[in-house]
Structures are given as C-alpha cells and as structure tokens.
Motif scaffolding. Structure first.
Motif, PDB file in Angstrom:
ATOM      1  N   ALA A  74       0.944  -1.203   0.030  1.00 16.50           N
ATOM      2  CA  ALA A  74      -0.040   0.028   0.047  1.00 16.50           C
ATOM      3  C   ALA A  74       0.783   1.361   0.122  1.00 16.50           C
ATOM      4  CB  ALA A  74      -0.987  -0.209   1.131  1.00 16.50           C
ATOM      5  N   ARG A  75       1.918   1.357   0.860  1.00 14.72           N
ATOM      6  CA  ARG A  75       2.667   2.602   0.993  1.00 14.72           C
ATOM      7  C   ARG A  75       3.561   2.722  -0.162  1.00 14.72           C
ATOM      8  NH1 ARG A  75       5.146   1.979   6.666  1.00 14.72           N
ATOM      9  NH2 ARG A  75       4.542  -0.301   6.572  1.00 14.72           N
ATOM     10  N   SER A  76       4.130   1.568  -0.814  1.00 15.94           N
ATOM     11  CA  SER A  76       4.976   1.492  -1.989  1.00 15.94           C
ATOM     12  C   SER A  76       3.904   2.026  -3.268  1.00 15.94           C
ATOM     13  CB  SER A  76       5.575   0.197  -2.213  1.00 15.94           C
ATOM     14  OG  SER A  76       4.722  -0.861  -2.335  1.00 15.94           O
ATOM     15  N   GLU A  77       2.998   1.656  -3.200  1.00 13.55           N
ATOM     16  CA  GLU A  77       1.964   2.049  -4.344  1.00 13.55           C
ATOM     17  C   GLU A  77       1.673   3.705  -4.103  1.00 13.55           C
ATOM     18  OE1 GLU A  77      -0.033   2.417  -7.698  1.00 13.55           O
ATOM     19  OE2 GLU A  77       1.087   0.505  -6.826  1.00 13.55           O
ATOM     20  N   SER A  78       1.448   4.091  -2.826  1.00 12.86           N
ATOM     21  CA  SER A  78       1.492   5.527  -2.780  1.00 12.86           C
ATOM     22  C   SER A  78       2.602   6.381  -3.193  1.00 12.86           C
ATOM     23  CB  SER A  78       1.368   5.865  -1.286  1.00 12.86           C
ATOM     24  OG  SER A  78      -0.068   5.387  -1.013  1.00 12.86           O
ATOM     25  N   ALA A  79       3.817   5.703  -2.806  1.00 15.10           N
ATOM     26  CA  ALA A  79       5.023   6.404  -3.455  1.00 15.10           C
ATOM     27  C   ALA A  79       5.277   6.239  -4.812  1.00 15.10           C
ATOM     28  CB  ALA A  79       6.249   5.497  -2.765  1.00 15.10           C
ATOM     29  N   ARG A  80       4.723   5.351  -5.542  1.00 13.98           N
ATOM     30  CA  ARG A  80       4.728   5.116  -6.882  1.00 13.98           C
ATOM     31  C   ARG A  80       3.717   6.091  -7.779  1.00 13.98           C
ATOM     32  NH1 ARG A  80       2.459   4.232 -11.139  1.00 13.98           N
ATOM     33  NH2 ARG A  80       0.515   3.808  -9.972  1.00 13.98           N
ATOM     34  N   THR A  81       2.645   6.396  -7.062  1.00 13.26           N
ATOM     35  CA  THR A  81       1.795   7.323  -7.744  1.00 13.26           C
ATOM     36  C   THR A  81       2.508   8.653  -7.523  1.00 13.26           C
ATOM     37  OG1 THR A  81      -0.029   5.970  -6.961  1.00 13.26           O
ATOM     38  CG2 THR A  81      -0.691   8.524  -7.223  1.00 13.26           C
ATOM     39  N   LEU A  82       2.878   9.199  -6.388  1.00 14.00           N
ATOM     40  CA  LEU A  82       3.853  10.195  -6.435  1.00 14.00           C
ATOM     41  C   LEU A  82       4.838  10.463  -7.093  1.00 14.00           C
ATOM     42  CD1 LEU A  82       4.326  12.821  -4.548  1.00 14.00           C
ATOM     43  CD2 LEU A  82       5.980  11.696  -3.284  1.00 14.00           C
ATOM     44  N   LEU A  83       5.844   9.430  -7.413  1.00 11.50           N
ATOM     45  CA  LEU A  83       6.769   9.480  -8.352  1.00 11.50           C
ATOM     46  C   LEU A  83       6.293   9.571  -9.960  1.00 11.50           C
ATOM     47  CD1 LEU A  83       9.278   6.658  -7.280  1.00 11.50           C
ATOM     48  CD2 LEU A  83       9.204   9.291  -6.888  1.00 11.50           C
TER      49      LEU A  83
ATOM     50  N   GLY B 207     -12.896   4.819  11.796  1.00  9.54           N
ATOM     51  CA  GLY B 207     -11.486   5.133  11.655  1.00  9.54           C
ATOM     52  C   GLY B 207     -10.941   3.705  10.492  1.00  9.54           C
ATOM     53  N   LEU B 208     -11.640   2.476  11.003  1.00  9.17           N
ATOM     54  CA  LEU B 208     -10.933   1.224  10.468  1.00  9.17           C
ATOM     55  C   LEU B 208     -11.802   1.105   9.132  1.00  9.17           C
ATOM     56  CD1 LEU B 208     -10.978  -1.068  13.636  1.00  9.17           C
ATOM     57  CD2 LEU B 208      -8.719  -0.274  12.191  1.00  9.17           C
ATOM     58  N   VAL B 209     -13.015   1.599   8.869  1.00  6.41           N
ATOM     59  CA  VAL B 209     -13.797   1.558   7.767  1.00  6.41           C
ATOM     60  C   VAL B 209     -13.153   2.724   6.777  1.00  6.41           C
ATOM     61  CG1 VAL B 209     -15.877   2.139   6.680  1.00  6.41           C
ATOM     62  CG2 VAL B 209     -15.931   0.750   8.714  1.00  6.41           C
ATOM     63  N   LEU B 210     -12.667   3.767   7.154  1.00  5.11           N
ATOM     64  CA  LEU B 210     -12.054   4.823   6.372  1.00  5.11           C
ATOM     65  C   LEU B 210     -10.662   4.062   5.872  1.00  5.11           C
ATOM     66  CD1 LEU B 210     -12.296   7.511   5.144  1.00  5.11           C
ATOM     67  CD2 LEU B 210     -10.979   8.216   7.134  1.00  5.11           C
ATOM     68  N   SER B 211      -9.983   3.529   6.754  1.00  3.41           N
ATOM     69  CA  SER B 211      -8.812   2.922   6.375  1.00  3.41           C
ATOM     70  C   SER B 211      -8.742   2.170   5.125  1.00  3.41           C
ATOM     71  CB  SER B 211      -8.042   2.512   7.460  1.00  3.41           C
ATOM     72  OG  SER B 211      -6.826   1.681   7.331  1.00  3.41           O
ATOM     73  N   ALA B 212      -9.784   1.190   5.414  1.00  6.10           N
ATOM     74  CA  ALA B 212     -10.002   0.195   4.412  1.00  6.10           C
ATOM     75  C   ALA B 212     -10.463   0.598   3.282  1.00  6.10           C
ATOM     76  CB  ALA B 212     -11.215  -0.870   4.884  1.00  6.10           C
ATOM     77  N   LEU B 213     -11.694   1.621   3.026  1.00 12.69           N
ATOM     78  CA  LEU B 213     -11.808   2.536   1.942  1.00 12.69           C
ATOM     79  C   LEU B 213     -10.839   3.280   1.122  1.00 12.69           C
ATOM     80  CD1 LEU B 213     -15.437   3.508   3.260  1.00 12.69           C
ATOM     81  CD2 LEU B 213     -14.995   1.512   1.662  1.00 12.69           C
ATOM     82  N   THR B 214      -9.843   3.805   1.966  1.00 13.94           N
ATOM     83  CA  THR B 214      -9.086   4.639   1.196  1.00 13.94           C
ATOM     84  C   THR B 214      -7.436   4.055   1.236  1.00 13.94           C
ATOM     85  OG1 THR B 214      -8.150   5.661   3.422  1.00 13.94           O
ATOM     86  CG2 THR B 214     -10.021   6.763   2.046  1.00 13.94           C
ATOM     87  N   ASP B 215      -7.370   2.708   1.620  1.00 12.88           N
ATOM     88  CA  ASP B 215      -6.268   2.111   1.794  1.00 12.88           C
ATOM     89  C   ASP B 215      -4.991   2.835   2.499  1.00 12.88           C
ATOM     90  OD1 ASP B 215      -4.623  -0.316   1.419  1.00 12.88           O
ATOM     91  OD2 ASP B 215      -4.113  -0.046  -0.773  1.00 12.88           O
TER      92      ASP B 215
END
Length: 192
Positions: A70-79, A153-161
């Motif tokens: 998930a975090r690497s995908e966020s970083a990939r999107t930023l790049l 917060g857990l629901v939001l976390s799942a929806l937004t990854d």
C-alpha cells in the motif's frame, strides 16, 4: 524504464541486481527485514528525495517496497505525478518472505524487539475499542463514542487504503530506533 506498475516477488528476485530498491517503510520496519540492497527512504521523506530518485531512475529501474504494497503504491503514484517511472513490489516484504526470499537485517538486530506496524495497529485499535466499551458500561455511556470512532477509522482506512493510526504509531520513539540516514541514502542514489 519500468513498464509495469507492480512486480511480483519472483520477477523482482530475478532482476534484483538490475533494480534500485527503495524501501518506504519506517526505519524500525526497515531494520526488521528488507530486500537485499534496499535503501530506506520513509514515505514521508520521498518528496524530499525526488531529485535523487529521478537520477536513479535515469540509470535503471526503481522498485518501491513496503510491508504489504500500500505505501509503496502511494510512493509510486507520487513519483508518477513527477514523471519518474517506477514499480511497486506486489505484496511487499510480507509476500517476499512468504515466497521464500531472504530479507536482510542490520547486524545485531533482535527480531523479538519490535512488532510490525500492522500488529501495532491491530493491538492499539483493539485496546481502544475494548476500553471504550468497558468505560461505556462502567463509567459513562459517552465513552462508547471512542469505540465508534475507532470503528469509523478502520472503515475509512479500508476504503482509502491508508492508515492514520499507522502514521501516528510510526512517530512513536520505539518505531524510530534510529533515524533514517536520508543524507547517506540520497548520496548512494546519486552515486549509483
């Protein structure tokens, strides 16, 4: 140039010597086990490292790695937003280890010393929900709002990854056993 948005663990393992691997987890998570040769640039520092990552991408493929992807995908999107091609490791270090590939750890690292971020989030969320329920029953019903807030917060976390609790927990001292040596990492990216 990376043509795939993600690489599977076997693909990455076969091409590891040709990749610049950037681990975007916290320094504590990185120390718990990372891909061989990976450089640590925590996700919150990637924007600062864009010039050096662009330089590394000019020499070859950049692979971004985190615990689950998930975090690497966020970083990939930023790049990608900055025109820097890269790929994310599908399933992260969890999938890498599950597929039998070795993880590197610093000399003297004690794997019993810390919990993974996912385990810390589960423990913290469970404790907060339980505390909210108990205090709601024993002290005042308004304390049940704590449990409802965590559930939301857990629901939001799942929806937004994304995971706000993980961001907060990552800032705690025990998750930063040593600061990321960003200057050394950026120098290594420039050298190639």
């Amino acid at each position: 140039m990376t043509s795939h948005l993600t690489l599977g663990t076997d693909q990455a393992h076969a091409r590891l010597h040709d990749l610049t691997v950037i681990d975007v987890r916290t320094p504590g998570e990185y120390a718990s086990g990372h891909l061989p040769g990976a450089l640590n640039i925590p996700l919150d520092q990637v924007r600062r490292a864009l010039p050096e990552i662009r330089h590394a991408a000019g020499r070859g493929e950049v692979l971004l790695v985190c615990a689950s992807g998930a975090r690497s995908e966020s970083a990939r999107t930023l790049l990608a937003e900055h025109g820097i091609p890269s790929a994310a490791l599908s399933g992260g270090t969890s999938a890498w280890a599950a597929d039998g590939h070795a993880l590197e750890r610093p000399a003297g690292y004690d794997s019993r010393a810390g919990w993974s971020m996912e385990r810390q989030v589960r423990f913290t969320a469970g404790t907060a929900v339980l505390l909210g329920l108990l205090l709601g029953l024993l002290v005042h019903p308004a304390f049940q709002l704590l449990s409802a807030g965590i559930a939301g917060g857990l629901v939001l976390s799942a929806l937004t990854d994304t995971c706000g609790m993980a961001v907060v927990l990552a800032r705690l001292p025990h998750n930063r056993p040593r600061p990321a040596d960003l200057a050394a990492t950026l120098a290594a990216l420039r050298r190639g």
